[in-house]
Design a protein around this motif. Structure first.
Motif, PDB file in Angstrom:
ATOM      1  N   VAL A  49       0.841  -1.201   0.000  1.00 31.66           N
ATOM      2  CA  VAL A  49       0.000   0.000   0.000  1.00 31.66           C
ATOM      3  C   VAL A  49       0.875   1.251   0.000  1.00 31.66           C
ATOM      4  N   ILE A  50       1.896   1.259   0.842  1.00 31.76           N
ATOM      5  CA  ILE A  50       2.819   2.396   0.893  1.00 31.76           C
ATOM      6  C   ILE A  50       3.551   2.550  -0.437  1.00 31.76           C
ATOM      7  N   LEU A  51       3.926   1.436  -1.039  1.00 33.79           N
ATOM      8  CA  LEU A  51       4.622   1.462  -2.324  1.00 33.79           C
ATOM      9  C   LEU A  51       3.785   2.158  -3.387  1.00 33.79           C
ATOM     10  N   PHE A  52       2.496   1.854  -3.443  1.00 37.57           N
ATOM     11  CA  PHE A  52       1.639   2.482  -4.440  1.00 37.57           C
ATOM     12  C   PHE A  52       1.452   3.977  -4.193  1.00 37.57           C
ATOM     13  N   TYR A  53       1.378   4.384  -2.936  1.00 39.56           N
ATOM     14  CA  TYR A  53       1.226   5.798  -2.624  1.00 39.56           C
ATOM     15  C   TYR A  53       2.513   6.592  -2.871  1.00 39.56           C
ATOM     16  N   LEU A  54       3.639   6.032  -2.523  1.00 34.97           N
ATOM     17  CA  LEU A  54       4.887   6.782  -2.545  1.00 34.97           C
ATOM     18  C   LEU A  54       5.748   6.562  -3.776  1.00 34.97           C
ATOM     19  N   PRO A  56       5.242   7.342  -6.945  1.00 30.83           N
ATOM     20  CA  PRO A  56       5.410   8.540  -7.786  1.00 30.83           C
ATOM     21  C   PRO A  56       6.291   9.622  -7.139  1.00 30.83           C
ATOM     22  N   ILE A  57       6.351   9.660  -5.808  1.00 31.41           N
ATOM     23  CA  ILE A  57       7.091  10.704  -5.105  1.00 31.41           C
ATOM     24  C   ILE A  57       8.549  10.306  -4.879  1.00 31.41           C
ATOM     25  N   LYS A  58       8.762   9.134  -4.286  1.00 37.22           N
ATOM     26  CA  LYS A  58      10.108   8.639  -3.969  1.00 37.22           C
ATOM     27  C   LYS A  58      10.236   7.191  -4.446  1.00 37.22           C
ATOM     28  N   PRO A  59      10.396   6.993  -5.750  1.00 41.04           N
ATOM     29  CA  PRO A  59      10.377   5.608  -6.251  1.00 41.04           C
ATOM     30  C   PRO A  59      11.528   4.751  -5.748  1.00 41.04           C
ATOM     31  N   LEU A  60      12.720   5.319  -5.671  1.00 43.08           N
ATOM     32  CA  LEU A  60      13.874   4.516  -5.266  1.00 43.08           C
ATOM     33  C   LEU A  60      13.765   4.040  -3.826  1.00 43.08           C
ATOM     34  N   VAL A  61      13.397   4.929  -2.920  1.00 45.74           N
ATOM     35  CA  VAL A  61      13.281   4.564  -1.506  1.00 45.74           C
ATOM     36  C   VAL A  61      12.137   3.575  -1.295  1.00 45.74           C
ATOM     37  N   ALA A  62      11.020   3.777  -2.007  1.00 43.81           N
ATOM     38  CA  ALA A  62       9.873   2.882  -1.867  1.00 43.81           C
ATOM     39  C   ALA A  62      10.225   1.471  -2.326  1.00 43.81           C
ATOM     40  N   ILE A  63      10.890   1.372  -3.457  1.00 41.31           N
ATOM     41  CA  ILE A  63      11.288   0.048  -3.967  1.00 41.31           C
ATOM     42  C   ILE A  63      12.346  -0.575  -3.054  1.00 41.31           C
ATOM     43  N   LEU A  64      13.280   0.238  -2.568  1.00 42.35           N
ATOM     44  CA  LEU A  64      14.308  -0.268  -1.660  1.00 42.35           C
ATOM     45  C   LEU A  64      13.696  -0.829  -0.388  1.00 42.35           C
ATOM     46  N   LYS A  65      12.735  -0.117   0.192  1.00 36.14           N
ATOM     47  CA  LYS A  65      12.098  -0.582   1.417  1.00 36.14           C
ATOM     48  C   LYS A  65      11.362  -1.896   1.183  1.00 36.14           C
ATOM     49  N   PHE A  66      10.657  -1.991   0.056  1.00 32.93           N
ATOM     50  CA  PHE A  66       9.923  -3.220  -0.222  1.00 32.93           C
ATOM     51  C   PHE A  66      10.889  -4.389  -0.458  1.00 32.93           C
ATOM     52  N   ALA A  67      11.981  -4.140  -1.170  1.00 33.94           N
ATOM     53  CA  ALA A  67      12.976  -5.198  -1.405  1.00 33.94           C
ATOM     54  C   ALA A  67      13.627  -5.631  -0.085  1.00 33.94           C
ATOM     55  N   LEU A  68      13.926  -4.668   0.783  1.00 36.09           N
ATOM     56  CA  LEU A  68      14.491  -5.003   2.090  1.00 36.09           C
ATOM     57  C   LEU A  68      13.503  -5.811   2.930  1.00 36.09           C
ATOM     58  N   ALA A  69      12.213  -5.475   2.828  1.00 30.97           N
ATOM     59  CA  ALA A  69      11.198  -6.225   3.577  1.00 30.97           C
ATOM     60  C   ALA A  69      11.113  -7.665   3.076  1.00 30.97           C
ATOM     61  N   ILE A  70      11.218  -7.867   1.769  1.00 26.04           N
ATOM     62  CA  ILE A  70      11.217  -9.234   1.219  1.00 26.04           C
ATOM     63  C   ILE A  70      12.443 -10.000   1.738  1.00 26.04           C
ATOM     64  N   CYS A  71      13.601  -9.357   1.717  1.00 20.65           N
ATOM     65  CA  CYS A  71      14.812  -9.995   2.244  1.00 20.65           C
ATOM     66  C   CYS A  71      14.671 -10.305   3.734  1.00 20.65           C
ATOM     67  N   LEU A  72      14.020  -9.404   4.462  1.00 22.15           N
ATOM     68  CA  LEU A  72      13.795  -9.619   5.891  1.00 22.15           C
ATOM     69  C   LEU A  72      12.940 -10.860   6.123  1.00 22.15           C
ATOM     70  N   ILE A 104      13.257  -0.573   9.163  1.00 24.25           N
ATOM     71  CA  ILE A 104      12.664   0.459  10.000  1.00 24.25           C
ATOM     72  C   ILE A 104      13.205   1.843   9.612  1.00 24.25           C
ATOM     73  N   ALA A 105      14.487   1.939   9.301  1.00 25.27           N
ATOM     74  CA  ALA A 105      15.066   3.227   8.894  1.00 25.27           C
ATOM     75  C   ALA A 105      14.442   3.717   7.586  1.00 25.27           C
ATOM     76  N   CYS A 106      14.274   2.815   6.635  1.00 26.80           N
ATOM     77  CA  CYS A 106      13.637   3.210   5.372  1.00 26.80           C
ATOM     78  C   CYS A 106      12.178   3.614   5.614  1.00 26.80           C
ATOM     79  N   GLY A 107      11.478   2.905   6.467  1.00 26.51           N
ATOM     80  CA  GLY A 107      10.105   3.249   6.782  1.00 26.51           C
ATOM     81  C   GLY A 107      10.005   4.588   7.480  1.00 26.51           C
ATOM     82  N   TYR A 108      10.941   4.874   8.342  1.00 27.84           N
ATOM     83  CA  TYR A 108      10.961   6.158   9.024  1.00 27.84           C
ATOM     84  C   TYR A 108      11.274   7.290   8.043  1.00 27.84           C
ATOM     85  N   TYR A 109      12.162   7.013   7.083  1.00 29.02           N
ATOM     86  CA  TYR A 109      12.538   8.001   6.081  1.00 29.02           C
ATOM     87  C   TYR A 109      11.353   8.364   5.182  1.00 29.02           C
ATOM     88  N   LEU A 110      10.497   7.378   4.925  1.00 22.56           N
ATOM     89  CA  LEU A 110       9.331   7.640   4.071  1.00 22.56           C
ATOM     90  C   LEU A 110       8.334   8.482   4.819  1.00 22.56           C
TER      91      LEU A 110
END
Length: 110
Positions: A49-54, A56-72, A104-110
């Motif tokens: 949900v956050i990925l779809f909202y963010l 257009p605004i911050k594509p790199l950080v949004a994709i990075l956070k989602f990729a990190l969550a998958i790795c987690l 958590i750091a990426c989520g806080y940054y968003l």
């Protein structure tokens, strides 16, 4: 709002993973593993949900956070598998902790 929910789930997930990986009996490990799986599914859903909202605004950080969550999620599953085999290593615990901090750091940054 979604970010706060996502961060809250991540913090609760940290607690459940720690309790599950320090549990003494296999029955307790399986119970906490089930709770952890429910929580990381919620984490991934709120992350999408956050990925779809963010995106257009911050594509790199949004994709990075989602990729990190998958790795987690993969690291959590590996950790519980190693715990059930009684061969949990400090290195795996350190990498798991690092990925929790990064998510958590990426989520806080968003």
């Amino acid at each position: 709002m979604w970010t706060i929910i996502n961060l809250t789930i991540a913090i609760v997930l940290i607690v459940t993973v720690i309790i599950g990986l320090t549990a003494k009996s296999q029955k307790q490990v399986k119970k906490w593993m089930t709770i952890t799986r429910c929580l990381y599914l919620l984490l991934l859903i709120t992350g999408v949900v956050i990925l779809f909202y963010l995106f257009p605004i911050k594509p790199l950080v949004a994709i990075l956070k989602f990729a990190l969550a998958i790795c987690l999620v993969v690291l959590i599953e590996m950790s519980f598998a190693k715990k059930q085999e009684q061969s949990m290593t400090i290195g795996l615990s350190a990498v798991l902790s690092l990925f929790f901090i990064l998510v958590i750091a990426c989520g806080y940054y968003l």
